[in-house]
Scaffold this active site. Structure first.
Site, PDB file in Angstrom:
ATOM      1  N   GLY A   1       0.654  -1.301  -0.056  1.00 52.95           N
ATOM      2  CA  GLY A   1       0.071  -0.010   0.055  1.00 52.95           C
ATOM      3  C   GLY A   1       0.843   1.123  -0.146  1.00 52.95           C
ATOM      4  O   GLY A   1       2.050   1.101  -0.610  1.00 52.95           O
ATOM      5  N   SER A   2       0.325   2.278   0.613  1.00 48.64           N
ATOM      6  CA  SER A   2       1.125   3.550   0.486  1.00 48.64           C
ATOM      7  C   SER A   2       2.058   3.818   1.481  1.00 48.64           C
ATOM      8  O   SER A   2       2.126   3.108   2.472  1.00 48.64           O
ATOM      9  CB  SER A   2       0.036   4.609   0.491  1.00 48.64           C
ATOM     10  OG  SER A   2      -0.762   4.666   1.791  1.00 48.64           O
ATOM     11  N   PRO A   3       2.986   4.687   1.203  1.00 50.46           N
ATOM     12  CA  PRO A   3       4.115   4.775   2.256  1.00 50.46           C
ATOM     13  C   PRO A   3       3.604   5.387   3.534  1.00 50.46           C
ATOM     14  O   PRO A   3       3.928   5.073   4.650  1.00 50.46           O
ATOM     15  CB  PRO A   3       4.951   5.723   1.732  1.00 50.46           C
ATOM     16  CG  PRO A   3       4.777   5.910   0.116  1.00 50.46           C
ATOM     17  CD  PRO A   3       3.394   5.289   0.012  1.00 50.46           C
TER      18      PRO A   3
ATOM     19  N   VAL B   1       0.601   4.981   5.145  1.00 54.91           N
ATOM     20  CA  VAL B   1      -0.040   3.821   5.883  1.00 54.91           C
ATOM     21  C   VAL B   1       1.345   2.734   6.336  1.00 54.91           C
ATOM     22  O   VAL B   1       1.156   2.034   7.222  1.00 54.91           O
ATOM     23  CB  VAL B   1      -1.173   2.863   4.925  1.00 54.91           C
ATOM     24  CG1 VAL B   1      -1.757   1.841   5.990  1.00 54.91           C
ATOM     25  CG2 VAL B   1      -2.268   4.028   4.581  1.00 54.91           C
ATOM     26  N   GLY B   2       2.105   2.482   5.377  1.00 51.68           N
ATOM     27  CA  GLY B   2       3.199   1.457   5.646  1.00 51.68           C
ATOM     28  C   GLY B   2       3.961   2.133   6.757  1.00 51.68           C
ATOM     29  O   GLY B   2       4.339   1.278   7.646  1.00 51.68           O
TER      30      GLY B   2
ATOM     31  N   GLU C   1       5.678  -3.266   0.951  1.00 52.08           N
ATOM     32  CA  GLU C   1       5.503  -3.231  -0.288  1.00 52.08           C
ATOM     33  C   GLU C   1       4.926  -1.771  -0.700  1.00 52.08           C
ATOM     34  O   GLU C   1       3.738  -1.615  -0.757  1.00 52.08           O
ATOM     35  CB  GLU C   1       4.845  -4.204  -1.306  1.00 52.08           C
ATOM     36  CG  GLU C   1       5.797  -5.736  -1.220  1.00 52.08           C
ATOM     37  CD  GLU C   1       6.620  -5.561  -2.161  1.00 52.08           C
ATOM     38  OE1 GLU C   1       7.028  -4.830  -3.130  1.00 52.08           O
ATOM     39  OE2 GLU C   1       7.724  -6.551  -1.741  1.00 52.08           O
TER      40      GLU C   1
HETATM   41  P1  NAD Z   1      -3.378   2.335   1.096  1.00 53.63           P
HETATM   42  O1  NAD Z   1      -2.176   2.326   2.003  1.00 53.63           O
HETATM   43  O2  NAD Z   1      -4.401   3.137   1.402  1.00 53.63           O
HETATM   44  O3  NAD Z   1      -4.306   1.110   1.488  1.00 53.63           O
HETATM   45  C1  NAD Z   1      -3.553  -0.428   1.525  1.00 53.63           C
HETATM   46  C2  NAD Z   1      -4.293  -1.431   2.454  1.00 53.63           C
HETATM   47  O4  NAD Z   1      -3.881  -0.632   4.036  1.00 53.63           O
HETATM   48  C3  NAD Z   1      -5.595  -1.562   2.495  1.00 53.63           C
HETATM   49  O5  NAD Z   1      -6.110  -2.668   2.642  1.00 53.63           O
HETATM   50  C4  NAD Z   1      -6.241  -0.383   3.562  1.00 53.63           C
HETATM   51  O6  NAD Z   1      -7.426  -0.892   4.132  1.00 53.63           O
HETATM   52  C5  NAD Z   1      -5.092  -0.590   4.602  1.00 53.63           C
HETATM   53  N1  NAD Z   1      -5.282   0.461   5.591  1.00 53.63           N
HETATM   54  C6  NAD Z   1      -5.701   1.818   5.406  1.00 53.63           C
HETATM   55  N2  NAD Z   1      -5.574   2.576   6.349  1.00 53.63           N
HETATM   56  C7  NAD Z   1      -4.985   1.902   7.535  1.00 53.63           C
HETATM   57  C8  NAD Z   1      -4.460   2.331   8.609  1.00 53.63           C
HETATM   58  N3  NAD Z   1      -4.452   3.222   9.309  1.00 53.63           N
HETATM   59  N4  NAD Z   1      -3.715   1.095   9.273  1.00 53.63           N
HETATM   60  C9  NAD Z   1      -3.794  -0.134   8.696  1.00 53.63           C
HETATM   61  N5  NAD Z   1      -4.229  -0.543   7.335  1.00 53.63           N
HETATM   62  C10 NAD Z   1      -4.677   0.464   6.692  1.00 53.63           C
HETATM   63  O7  NAD Z   1      -2.822   1.984  -0.240  1.00 53.63           O
HETATM   64  P2  NAD Z   1      -3.933   1.770  -1.582  1.00 53.63           P
HETATM   65  O8  NAD Z   1      -4.699   3.210  -1.734  1.00 53.63           O
HETATM   66  O9  NAD Z   1      -4.681   0.756  -1.514  1.00 53.63           O
HETATM   67  O10 NAD Z   1      -2.933   1.610  -2.591  1.00 53.63           O
HETATM   68  C11 NAD Z   1      -2.252   2.483  -3.168  1.00 53.63           C
HETATM   69  C12 NAD Z   1      -0.621   2.634  -2.698  1.00 53.63           C
HETATM   70  O11 NAD Z   1      -0.030   1.363  -2.848  1.00 53.63           O
HETATM   71  C13 NAD Z   1       0.142   3.529  -3.581  1.00 53.63           C
HETATM   72  O12 NAD Z   1       1.120   4.321  -2.869  1.00 53.63           O
HETATM   73  C14 NAD Z   1       0.717   2.409  -4.326  1.00 53.63           C
HETATM   74  O13 NAD Z   1       2.023   2.970  -5.115  1.00 53.63           O
HETATM   75  C15 NAD Z   1       1.301   1.549  -3.442  1.00 53.63           C
HETATM   76  N6  NAD Z   1       1.343   0.083  -4.254  1.00 53.63           N
HETATM   77  C16 NAD Z   1       2.656  -0.740  -3.949  1.00 53.63           C
HETATM   78  C17 NAD Z   1       2.760  -2.014  -4.418  1.00 53.63           C
HETATM   79  C18 NAD Z   1       3.928  -2.481  -4.369  1.00 53.63           C
HETATM   80  O14 NAD Z   1       4.132  -3.637  -4.732  1.00 53.63           O
HETATM   81  N7  NAD Z   1       5.168  -2.133  -3.876  1.00 53.63           N
HETATM   82  C19 NAD Z   1       1.590  -2.524  -5.379  1.00 53.63           C
HETATM   83  C20 NAD Z   1       0.240  -1.585  -5.398  1.00 53.63           C
HETATM   84  C21 NAD Z   1       0.086  -0.688  -4.664  1.00 53.63           C
END
Ligand code: NAD
Length: 463
Positions: free
Chosen positions: A190-192, A194-195, A212
């Site tokens: 997901g996003s940096p 939330v990471g 990731e």
């Molecule tokens: P996101 O970080 O918003 O959400 C990812 C997951 O985290 C979802 O399941 C969501 O429910 C969960 N989440 C949201 N808030 C949370 C919190 N406070 N605590 C714990 N979990 C939480 O990301 P997104 O919008 O789903 O995806 C887009 C981002 O992901 C972009 O930055 C993209 O570059 C990145 N991405 C990376 C890869 C990779 O393989 N490196 C692949 C796909 C997407």
């Protein structure tokens, strides 16, 4: 919900010790075969769900979601005996009289949190690695792709008992509850932003993490590039899934000397792939009205600050046309943030130094793309920048190469996925050292003359 989540995780954790004994090569391969069968049995449902959630064309769904996931399973099933084998390690003089082995062992109970952009492959791909490594898994798909999430829950329930794999659906609150549980490994895509939250939560139980993440991945079109080829690969990489790909080129630096010709080729490539613009059936939708509004808002802001629209710009509900834009004002949202949509800023450059300096001044990208035929320029860019991966004269393909790890560096990610690297993410490499005739016992106290002389020899020969 808390009680259910805690009970599910406790049930999985209770099996960790038993699974260490009973989840060997044959069982893991069987689990992977069961997953493959379940995916194929639910493929039509998954395709319909992804079309409902994101308007993805079925062919794009097959190419970018089903093929990589099934290929990951095939590769893991074939390579698993080699991955699981304990490996003898040489130890030089210090290892005299001992036998050293590196023995991969399962980490135990894993949590996989998936994003919405490739809701099937980015949920099931890490699950393949978890099962290959002998882990149980709780999988939480994204709440932004609810139809796909529901099919994933059915698919997993059809193939596995919940104390091995289970899907828990929900959004941020559910993810937070899951993160409070004592998992052994957390695999987050997901996003940096939330990471960071995930890593902080993992710190509480000292769970290991694979993150990731994303960020702005640049492409550089150099003066020696084959412009037709560069334009087609960049258009494919950027506009597949309507730009909602973590390794899509976020923006393109193009050498002044070829900028006009490259612009022409890029417009031609886009017209060839999406001839009906907004109405092209091959163009995916933006995942939610909020993300569509974010993108159109950023585009309007850039134009208000003097950016020039070169192509596209139209939008309707959750569809945004492939759009090219030039002369972005520094620090507007399109320049600052990961775009994650079908808007491609083109930035002309004179000196490569300035491009490298600009890339290095920002967070390390997940991917970096170079289009050129000049070996020394290509090598210079690779050597002088840091990124998760580099694609030379291509985009996206590095994701599915079985011999390469997939991951970022620092803000674009920690750890790596796919194949052997995915297996290692969910395994602990245990160091096992066995004594046969180690001479160390000659150096035990009391430190008399003989022991002191021998320690002197050890110092001379080992250091
Ligand atoms: P996101 O970080 O918003 O959400 C990812 C997951 O985290 C979802 O399941 C969501 O429910 C969960 N989440 C949201 N808030 C949370 C919190 N406070 N605590 C714990 N979990 C939480 O990301 P997104 O919008 O789903 O995806 C887009 C981002 O992901 C972009 O930055 C993209 O570059 C990145 N991405 C990376 C890869 C990779 O393989 N490196 C692949 C796909 C997407």
């Amino acid at each position: 919900m808390t009680a259910t989540i805690a009970a599910t995780v406790a049930a999985q954790k209770a099996q960790v010790a038993a699974r260490r004994l009973r989840f060997g090569l044959a069982e893991r391969r069987q689990a992977l075969a069961d997953l493959r069968r379940a995916i194929i049995a639910h493929e039509a449902d998954l395709q319909a769900a992804v079309a409902q959630d994101m308007g993805k064309h079925p062919a794009e769904f097959t190419l970018l979601e089903i093929v990589p996931t099934l290929a990951e399973i095939t590769h893991a099933r074939r390579a698993l005996p080699g991955w699981m084998r304990a490996r003898r390690q040489a130890g030089g003089l210090a290892g005299l009289g001992t036998v050293a082995r590196l023995r991969p062992e399962t980490k135990g109970a894993a949590l996989i949190i998936a994003p919405w952009n490739y809701p099937v492959s980015l949920a099931l791909g890490p699950l393949v690695s978890a099962l290959a490594a002998g882990c149980s898994a709780v999988l939480k798909p994204s709440e932004l792709t609810p139809a796909t999430s529901a099919v994933l829950a059915r698919l997993v329930a059809s193939a596995f008992p919940p104390d091995l794999v289970t899907v828990i659906e929900g959004g941020k609150e559910v993810a937070e509850e899951l993160l409070a549980q004592p998992f052994d490994h957390i695999f987050f895509t997901g996003s940096p932003e939330v990471g960071r939250i995930v890593m902080a939560a993992a710190a509480r139980s000292l769970a290991s993490v694979t993150l990731e993440l994303g960020g702005k991945s640049p492409a550089i079109v150099g003066p020696g590039a084959d412009l037709t080829r560069a334009a087609r690969w960049i258009a494919f990489g950027k506009f597949s899934n309507a730009g909602q790909t973590c390794i899509a080129p976020d923006h393109v630096f193009v050498a002044d000397s070829v900028a006009e010709a490259f612009g022409t080729e890029l417009r031609r490539a886009i017209a060839g792939m999406y001839p009906k613009g907004l109405g092209s059936p091959d163009l995916a939708q933006i995942v939610s009205p909020r993300h569509a509004a974010r993108l159109t808002g950023h585009l309007a802001e850039a134009q208000a600050q003097g950016a020039r629209l070169v192509l596209g710009g139209a939008s309707e509900a959750r569809r945004i046309e492939p759009t090219l834009i030039e002369a972005l004002a520094p620090d507007c949202a399109l320049d600052r943030e990961e775009i994650f949509g079908p808007i491609l800023p083109i930035i002309r450059y004179g000196a490569l130094d300035a491009v490298i300096g600009r890339i290095n001044a920002r967070p390390k990208p997940l991917a970096l793309y170079v289009f050129d035929t000049d070996r020394s320029r290509i090598d210079r860019i690779i050597a002088e920048t840091s990124s998760g991966s580099v694609g030379v004269n291509l985009t996206l393909l590095q994701f599915s190469h079985a011999g390469l790890p997939f991951g970022g560096v620092n803000s674009s990610g920690i750890g790596a996925a796919h194949g052997h690297w995915g297996f290692r993410a969910f395994s602990h490499e245990k160091a096992v050292l066995e004594n046969r005739f180690s001479p160390l016992s000659l150096l035990f106290p009391p430190y008399g003359r003989r022991a002191r002389r021998m320690i002197g020899l050890v110092r001379r020969f080992l250091t």
